[in-house]
Design a protein around this motif. Structure first.
Motif, mmCIF file in Angstrom:
data_model
loop_
_atom_site.group_PDB
_atom_site.id
_atom_site.type_symbol
_atom_site.label_atom_id
_atom_site.label_comp_id
_atom_site.label_asym_id
_atom_site.label_seq_id
_atom_site.Cartn_x
_atom_site.Cartn_y
_atom_site.Cartn_z
ATOM 1 N N LEU A 1 -12.935 -1.532 -9.236
ATOM 2 C CA LEU A 1 -12.499 -2.165 -7.743
ATOM 3 C C LEU A 1 -11.891 -0.703 -7.086
ATOM 4 N N THR A 2 -12.314 -0.637 -5.725
ATOM 5 C CA THR A 2 -11.738 0.724 -5.078
ATOM 6 C C THR A 2 -10.410 0.533 -5.033
ATOM 7 N N ILE A 3 -9.961 1.501 -4.514
ATOM 8 C CA ILE A 3 -8.554 1.669 -3.652
ATOM 9 C C ILE A 3 -7.980 0.435 -2.950
ATOM 10 N N SER A 4 -8.953 0.620 -1.844
ATOM 11 C CA SER A 4 -8.488 -0.507 -0.690
ATOM 12 C C SER A 4 -8.614 -1.800 -1.243
ATOM 13 N N GLU A 5 -9.407 -2.140 -2.374
ATOM 14 C CA GLU A 5 -9.257 -3.603 -2.767
ATOM 15 C C GLU A 5 -8.208 -3.898 -3.593
ATOM 16 N N VAL A 6 -7.449 -2.855 -4.115
ATOM 17 C CA VAL A 6 -6.369 -2.763 -4.971
ATOM 18 C C VAL A 6 -5.078 -2.962 -4.137
ATOM 19 N N ASN A 7 -4.857 -2.311 -3.281
ATOM 20 C CA ASN A 7 -3.726 -2.430 -2.488
ATOM 21 C C ASN A 7 -4.060 -1.863 -0.843
ATOM 22 N N SER A 8 -4.525 -2.689 -0.033
ATOM 23 C CA SER A 8 -5.161 -2.320 1.223
ATOM 24 C C SER A 8 -4.136 -2.233 2.337
ATOM 25 N N VAL A 9 -2.741 -2.219 2.279
ATOM 26 C CA VAL A 9 -1.819 -1.961 3.085
ATOM 27 C C VAL A 9 -0.733 -1.327 2.328
ATOM 28 N N PRO A 10 -0.118 -0.513 3.339
ATOM 29 C CA PRO A 10 1.263 0.195 2.477
ATOM 30 C C PRO A 10 2.720 -0.765 2.531
ATOM 31 N N ASP A 11 2.361 -1.823 1.740
ATOM 32 C CA ASP A 11 3.477 -2.834 1.891
ATOM 33 C C ASP A 11 4.721 -2.584 1.212
ATOM 34 N N GLY A 12 4.533 -1.723 0.076
ATOM 35 C CA GLY A 12 5.595 -1.537 -0.478
ATOM 36 C C GLY A 12 5.589 -1.907 -1.924
ATOM 37 N N ILE A 13 4.689 -2.735 -2.230
ATOM 38 C CA ILE A 13 4.405 -3.363 -3.617
ATOM 39 C C ILE A 13 3.603 -2.605 -4.317
ATOM 40 N N ARG A 14 3.782 -2.458 -5.719
ATOM 41 C CA ARG A 14 3.174 -1.701 -6.491
ATOM 42 C C ARG A 14 1.879 -2.317 -7.081
ATOM 43 N N ALA A 15 0.798 -1.713 -6.828
ATOM 44 C CA ALA A 15 -0.270 -2.282 -7.356
ATOM 45 C C ALA A 15 -0.442 -1.917 -8.667
ATOM 46 N N LYS A 16 -0.970 -3.058 -9.554
ATOM 47 C CA LYS A 16 -0.989 -2.972 -10.941
ATOM 48 C C LYS A 16 -2.415 -3.295 -11.482
ATOM 49 N N ASP A 17 -3.021 -2.830 -12.660
ATOM 50 C CA ASP A 17 -4.232 -3.006 -13.467
ATOM 51 C C ASP A 17 -3.928 -4.702 -13.786
ATOM 52 N N GLN A 18 -4.874 -5.299 -13.506
ATOM 53 C CA GLN A 18 -4.724 -6.832 -13.609
ATOM 54 C C GLN A 18 -4.830 -7.192 -15.097
ATOM 55 N N ARG A 19 -5.210 -6.469 -16.032
ATOM 56 C CA ARG A 19 -5.537 -6.735 -17.581
ATOM 57 C C ARG A 19 -4.235 -5.998 -18.446
ATOM 58 N N SER A 20 -4.129 -4.629 -17.889
ATOM 59 C CA SER A 20 -2.900 -4.150 -18.624
ATOM 60 C C SER A 20 -1.424 -4.059 -17.879
ATOM 61 N N GLY A 21 -1.401 -4.236 -16.887
ATOM 62 C CA GLY A 21 -0.341 -4.462 -16.049
ATOM 63 C C GLY A 21 0.284 -3.192 -15.732
ATOM 64 N N GLU A 22 -0.438 -1.857 -16.111
ATOM 65 C CA GLU A 22 -0.124 -0.508 -15.845
ATOM 66 C C GLU A 22 -0.200 -0.412 -14.089
ATOM 67 N N GLU A 23 0.929 0.511 -13.723
ATOM 68 C CA GLU A 23 0.788 0.842 -12.239
ATOM 69 C C GLU A 23 -0.485 1.359 -11.997
ATOM 70 N N VAL A 24 -1.070 1.120 -10.641
ATOM 71 C CA VAL A 24 -2.303 1.939 -10.236
ATOM 72 C C VAL A 24 -1.845 2.856 -8.947
ATOM 73 N N ALA A 25 -1.968 4.025 -9.032
ATOM 74 C CA ALA A 25 -2.041 4.679 -7.735
ATOM 75 C C ALA A 25 -2.931 4.504 -6.563
ATOM 76 N N THR A 26 -2.560 4.322 -5.417
ATOM 77 C CA THR A 26 -3.097 3.991 -4.149
ATOM 78 C C THR A 26 -3.167 5.052 -3.076
ATOM 79 N N PRO A 27 -3.870 5.137 -1.960
ATOM 80 C CA PRO A 27 -3.689 6.092 -0.865
ATOM 81 C C PRO A 27 -2.283 6.295 -0.443
ATOM 82 N N TRP A 28 -1.335 5.356 -0.505
ATOM 83 C CA TRP A 28 -0.073 5.339 -0.073
ATOM 84 C C TRP A 28 0.799 6.086 -1.094
ATOM 85 N N ASP A 29 0.459 6.572 -2.261
ATOM 86 C CA ASP A 29 1.215 7.411 -3.002
ATOM 87 C C ASP A 29 0.692 8.990 -2.813
ATOM 88 N N LEU A 30 -0.183 9.040 -1.746
ATOM 89 C CA LEU A 30 -0.487 10.639 -1.409
ATOM 90 C C LEU A 30 0.330 10.968 -0.354
#
Length: 295
Positions: free
Chosen positions: A48-77
């Motif tokens: 999945l691309t970053i935009s599909e994981v977290n498409s808006v800077p809504d303050g909610i942390r994106a997570k890997d759907q299987r491991s539950g580990e946090e995923v960085a998005t453009p809004w971390d840059l």
């Protein structure tokens, strides 16, 4: 922390993949993307691309759907980071205010002229009144096909990268203009062709954003509007055929009595801009267009 897979220009992030769940993955705007069979069955799940994981800077942390580990998005840059958007094929820039932005292409009516700054123009003031933060990407002397020796028209400036769009899903995308196309004697067919190209390119970046076209400020047919009013009507037809909301300004100078506020027959003084900003804000309100920053 995992990094969702997307090309990030100039940023030292390593790329990893985010494993999709079986069935579909929820995208921005409520759409779903099919992901095929159970990833464990094939052993080669599509990333999945970053935009599909977290498409808006809504303050909610994106997570890997299987491991539950946090995923960085453009809004971390850092704000202003350049990101390659595979949907548009262009590099775009991060702006943490994206969710309240009105991305605006416009001419000197929005850029400012005759001693009026861009933030004080009727286009930008009207949008600000409705709660938008304006990101202006136009310039004086240009239009759908009109250009100056130093500045490309709307479509070319986007295609060549001279104008860089903010990445993500802005609240509103606005295209205003046509006056310079009229004054430069550009034919209808070329105006429409470039308007179509611009709209196609903008929708590639912003498939889920709301669009608005604002026409050509003029006196009106029968009152000396001439070619400017004709271009306004041309753009109205274009917007209607493409299902885009449109605000006509082709007779505003006469209808709202601001002819005495034109300093050169085309550009308004500060009082004229303030008067038409109220008109624009009223029309936006009547159309139900209201930014997330509205009071």
């Amino acid at each position: 922390m995992l990094i969702a897979g997307m090309a990030v220009a100039g940023i030292g992030l390593s790329a990893a993949t985010v494993q999709p769940a079986t069935g579909s993955h929820q995208l921005a705007g409520g759409m779903s993307k099919p992901t095929g069979p159970d990833p464990s069955a094939s052993g080669t799940p599509a990333p999945l691309t970053i935009s599909e994981v977290n498409s808006v800077p809504d303050g909610i942390r994106a997570k890997d759907q299987r491991s539950g580990e946090e995923v960085a998005t453009p809004w971390d840059l850092p704000a202003g980071s350049m990101i390659f958007n595979p949907a548009s094929g262009r590099e775009e820039v991060t702006d943490p205010a994206i969710a309240r932005l009105a991305v605006l292409f416009g001419d000197s009516q929005a850029a400012g002229a005759a001693g009026v700054n861009e933030a004080d123009t009727w286009v930008q003031l009207g949008l600000a009144e409705r709660g938008y933060k304006v990101k202006f990407l136009g310039g004086g002397g240009i239009g759908f096909a009109a250009k100056t020796p130093s500045t490309s028209n709307y479509a070319d400036s986007l295609d060549t990268g001279r104008k860089v769009l903010p990445y993500g899903n802005p609240a509103l995308v606005v295209v205003q203009g046509g006056g310079n196309d009229a004054s430069q004697g550009i034919a209808d067919a070329r105006i429409l062709s470039n308007a179509d190209r611009l709209l196609h390119d903008l929708k590639a970046s912003y498939p889920n954003s709301e669009f608005l076209f604002i026409g050509t400020l003029a006196k009106g047919q029968g009152y000396g509007g001439g070619r400017r009013s004709q271009v306004d009507a041309l753009l109205a037809g274009f917007a209607q055929r493409n299902g885009i909301r449109f605000i006509s300004a082709g007779d505003w100078v006469t209808r709202y009595g601001v002819g005495d506020k034109l300093v050169d027959g085309v550009h308004l003084n500060r009082g004229g801009h303030q008067a038409l900003a109220k008109v624009l804000a009223t029309d936006l309100k009547a159309m139900g267009i209201r930014g997330p920053g509205a009071k």
